[in-house]
Design a protein around this motif. Sequence first.
Motif, PDB file in Angstrom:
ATOM      1  N   THR A   1       0.667  -0.849  -0.022  1.00  0.00           N
ATOM      2  CA  THR A   1      -0.132   0.530  -0.321  1.00  0.00           C
ATOM      3  C   THR A   1       1.061   0.910  -0.083  1.00  0.00           C
ATOM      4  O   THR A   1       2.195   1.338   0.747  1.00  0.00           O
ATOM      5  N   ALA A   2       0.841   2.190  -0.895  1.00  0.00           N
ATOM      6  CA  ALA A   2       1.371   3.128  -1.229  1.00  0.00           C
ATOM      7  C   ALA A   2       0.969   4.405  -0.885  1.00  0.00           C
ATOM      8  O   ALA A   2       0.024   4.395  -1.007  1.00  0.00           O
ATOM      9  N   MET A   3       1.334   5.040  -0.268  1.00  0.00           N
ATOM     10  CA  MET A   3       0.659   6.462   0.225  1.00  0.00           C
ATOM     11  C   MET A   3       2.001   7.556   0.083  1.00  0.00           C
ATOM     12  O   MET A   3       3.378   7.433   0.202  1.00  0.00           O
ATOM     13  N   GLY A   4       0.974   9.119   0.265  1.00  0.00           N
ATOM     14  CA  GLY A   4       1.565  10.165   0.136  1.00  0.00           C
ATOM     15  C   GLY A   4       0.856  10.907   0.508  1.00  0.00           C
ATOM     16  O   GLY A   4      -0.285  11.168   0.549  1.00  0.00           O
ATOM     17  N   ILE A   5       1.470  12.268   1.579  1.00  0.00           N
ATOM     18  CA  ILE A   5       0.737  13.578   2.051  1.00  0.00           C
ATOM     19  C   ILE A   5       1.830  14.584   1.601  1.00  0.00           C
ATOM     20  O   ILE A   5       3.117  14.673   1.574  1.00  0.00           O
ATOM     21  N   TYR A   6       0.675  15.417   1.705  1.00  0.00           N
ATOM     22  CA  TYR A   6       1.652  16.764   1.100  1.00  0.00           C
ATOM     23  C   TYR A   6       1.266  18.391   2.149  1.00  0.00           C
ATOM     24  O   TYR A   6      -0.569  17.881   1.953  1.00  0.00           O
ATOM     25  N   GLN A   7       1.716  19.363   2.582  1.00  0.00           N
ATOM     26  CA  GLN A   7       0.927  20.130   2.710  1.00  0.00           C
ATOM     27  C   GLN A   7       1.357  21.545   2.832  1.00  0.00           C
ATOM     28  O   GLN A   7       2.811  21.458   3.337  1.00  0.00           O
ATOM     29  N   TYR A   8       0.661  22.158   2.816  1.00  0.00           N
ATOM     30  CA  TYR A   8       1.367  23.526   2.726  1.00  0.00           C
ATOM     31  C   TYR A   8       0.725  24.594   3.842  1.00  0.00           C
ATOM     32  O   TYR A   8      -0.349  24.623   4.056  1.00  0.00           O
ATOM     33  N   ALA A   9       0.843  25.150   4.879  1.00  0.00           N
ATOM     34  CA  ALA A   9       0.861  25.821   5.702  1.00  0.00           C
ATOM     35  C   ALA A   9       1.626  27.400   5.935  1.00  0.00           C
ATOM     36  O   ALA A   9       2.500  27.734   5.589  1.00  0.00           O
ATOM     37  N   TRP A  10       1.401  28.128   6.433  1.00  0.00           N
ATOM     38  CA  TRP A  10       1.970  29.751   6.369  1.00  0.00           C
ATOM     39  C   TRP A  10       0.672  30.498   7.410  1.00  0.00           C
ATOM     40  O   TRP A  10      -0.768  30.476   7.500  1.00  0.00           O
ATOM     41  N   GLU A  11       1.223  31.130   8.214  1.00  0.00           N
ATOM     42  CA  GLU A  11       0.752  32.555   9.007  1.00  0.00           C
ATOM     43  C   GLU A  11       1.548  34.130   9.009  1.00  0.00           C
ATOM     44  O   GLU A  11       2.975  33.570   9.002  1.00  0.00           O
ATOM     45  N   SER A  12       1.125  34.924   8.469  1.00  0.00           N
ATOM     46  CA  SER A  12       1.479  36.482   7.799  1.00  0.00           C
ATOM     47  C   SER A  12       2.219  36.725   8.972  1.00  0.00           C
ATOM     48  O   SER A  12       1.903  36.702  10.496  1.00  0.00           O
ATOM     49  N   GLU A  13       3.369  37.391   9.280  1.00  0.00           N
ATOM     50  CA  GLU A  13       4.086  37.812  10.675  1.00  0.00           C
ATOM     51  C   GLU A  13       5.078  36.626  10.707  1.00  0.00           C
ATOM     52  O   GLU A  13       5.556  36.661  11.613  1.00  0.00           O
ATOM     53  N   MET A  14       4.537  34.880  11.058  1.00  0.00           N
ATOM     54  CA  MET A  14       5.168  34.594  11.362  1.00  0.00           C
ATOM     55  C   MET A  14       5.746  33.029  10.465  1.00  0.00           C
ATOM     56  O   MET A  14       7.153  33.441  10.488  1.00  0.00           O
ATOM     57  N   TYR A  15       5.276  32.804   9.526  1.00  0.00           N
ATOM     58  CA  TYR A  15       5.812  32.112   8.784  1.00  0.00           C
ATOM     59  C   TYR A  15       5.360  31.023   7.768  1.00  0.00           C
ATOM     60  O   TYR A  15       4.276  31.513   6.940  1.00  0.00           O
ATOM     61  N   SER A  16       6.224  30.375   6.904  1.00  0.00           N
ATOM     62  CA  SER A  16       5.775  29.757   5.473  1.00  0.00           C
ATOM     63  C   SER A  16       6.061  28.992   5.654  1.00  0.00           C
ATOM     64  O   SER A  16       7.061  28.610   5.654  1.00  0.00           O
ATOM     65  N   GLN A  17       5.509  27.849   5.166  1.00  0.00           N
ATOM     66  CA  GLN A  17       6.236  26.081   4.379  1.00  0.00           C
ATOM     67  C   GLN A  17       5.106  25.078   4.193  1.00  0.00           C
ATOM     68  O   GLN A  17       4.800  25.021   3.710  1.00  0.00           O
ATOM     69  N   HIS A  18       6.800  23.919   4.056  1.00  0.00           N
ATOM     70  CA  HIS A  18       5.821  22.926   2.795  1.00  0.00           C
ATOM     71  C   HIS A  18       6.166  21.526   3.713  1.00  0.00           C
ATOM     72  O   HIS A  18       7.625  21.672   4.570  1.00  0.00           O
ATOM     73  N   ALA A  19       5.276  21.162   3.591  1.00  0.00           N
ATOM     74  CA  ALA A  19       6.125  19.082   3.974  1.00  0.00           C
ATOM     75  C   ALA A  19       5.278  18.104   3.658  1.00  0.00           C
ATOM     76  O   ALA A  19       4.204  18.689   2.855  1.00  0.00           O
ATOM     77  N   PHE A  20       6.573  17.370   3.397  1.00  0.00           N
ATOM     78  CA  PHE A  20       5.905  15.878   1.940  1.00  0.00           C
ATOM     79  C   PHE A  20       6.811  15.519   2.969  1.00  0.00           C
ATOM     80  O   PHE A  20       7.115  14.710   3.807  1.00  0.00           O
TER      81      PHE A  20
END
Length: 394
Positions: free
Chosen positions: A281-300
């Motif tokens: 069983t193969a799995m994949g996940i991705y998230q883009y998260a951001w908050e002004s004045e704080m951070y922006s990030q990508h998680a794979f």
Amino acid sequence: NWSTTQMKKTLIAAAVMAASGVAFAASNVTLYGVIDAGAVVSKVKHNTTKVQMKSGFDSGSRWGIKGVEDLGNGYAVGFQLEQGFDSDTGADTASNSAGKSFGRETRLYVDGGFGQVGVGRFGSLASGAGSYTILTGWAFGTSYEDQGSWTSFGKTNSRVNNAIAYVSPSFGGFTVHAMYSNGTEDDANKWSDNRHYYGLGLKYADKAATAALIFEALDGKGTGGEKKVGTGLNTYLKTLGLDLIEGKELEALDKNKAEFKDRKTAYSVTAGATYNFGVVTAMGIYQYAWESEMYSQHAFGLSASAPLAGGTAKLGARYLLGKLDGDAKNVAKALDADTKYRAWNIDAGYTYPLSKRTYFYGFAGYSDGAKLYKDVENGKFNGWSVGTGLVHKF
């Protein structure tokens, strides 16, 4: 036509509620639970190696009561009350339940042709916790703490109070999910002073595949105001995954107070999918998260599970890259610190069923950070852990 096991659980639930002075008339109330007892060896960069008895390393130890009443004409009312505990001490010090009677979940719901509506306290759509989460795409889910849990790399809103959730009927395998919290911790103040959560998701499921797309927002209402400087700064540092101010430094800063502005709204978009090829069983996940004045990030994350020697083997790898923004970026520059952060992680695990309700598990994970996270003493980004244990469900 209840089974003997179901009847026993009902009788036990009746005894528990009778002993606590709670009366009930429904005949389908069930007592259930999970007990996880294990041992873990771990090390965080710049810290000593720890050997610990662990509760909930694979699955959070818990007990609960649930029931449902058929109202007729396709309608039903149900409830669920669930509390966490530590199997190694017997205390209710599990992080999601400490100080609460039913900290993992409390929900009252109505089922019908329209779908389901539930109210109470439960995990957000991408939390990986509770009855309404639709997080998918990572073989280890939210197990194995800092090293294994998807939420150690991705941004999540965990459990929220004062919430209402909706699940639509299935349309060709698709369901719509929505959630709102009128105050993630408390809604006793006016609306503009309570912090709110909003979630909207689309899930697909058939025999071989599952997939989910989730949008979440957590506003910053009520996060400002006059606060002790050290404690106030720690709320921001925790969000970024950085080391917290502690000891004498925290005491010295907390002697001063400052006016903190409300934080901006934090957003995240999470997409995950699994497909069972039969052999693996193969799995994949991705998230883009951001908050002004704080951070922006990508998680794979990429992972897989496969049958092995009567059990199930799992293997996964994750990568995180992000950057600080606005005020957080200016603070980092003032401290001569990097304004970008990186981290990667690899995990391996194995579970073996000893019966239908009991299984053995083993796990090993390693994480390494770079740039801003190069030397942070945080097991999420710098460290390793190896653990084994037993899980029994009743």
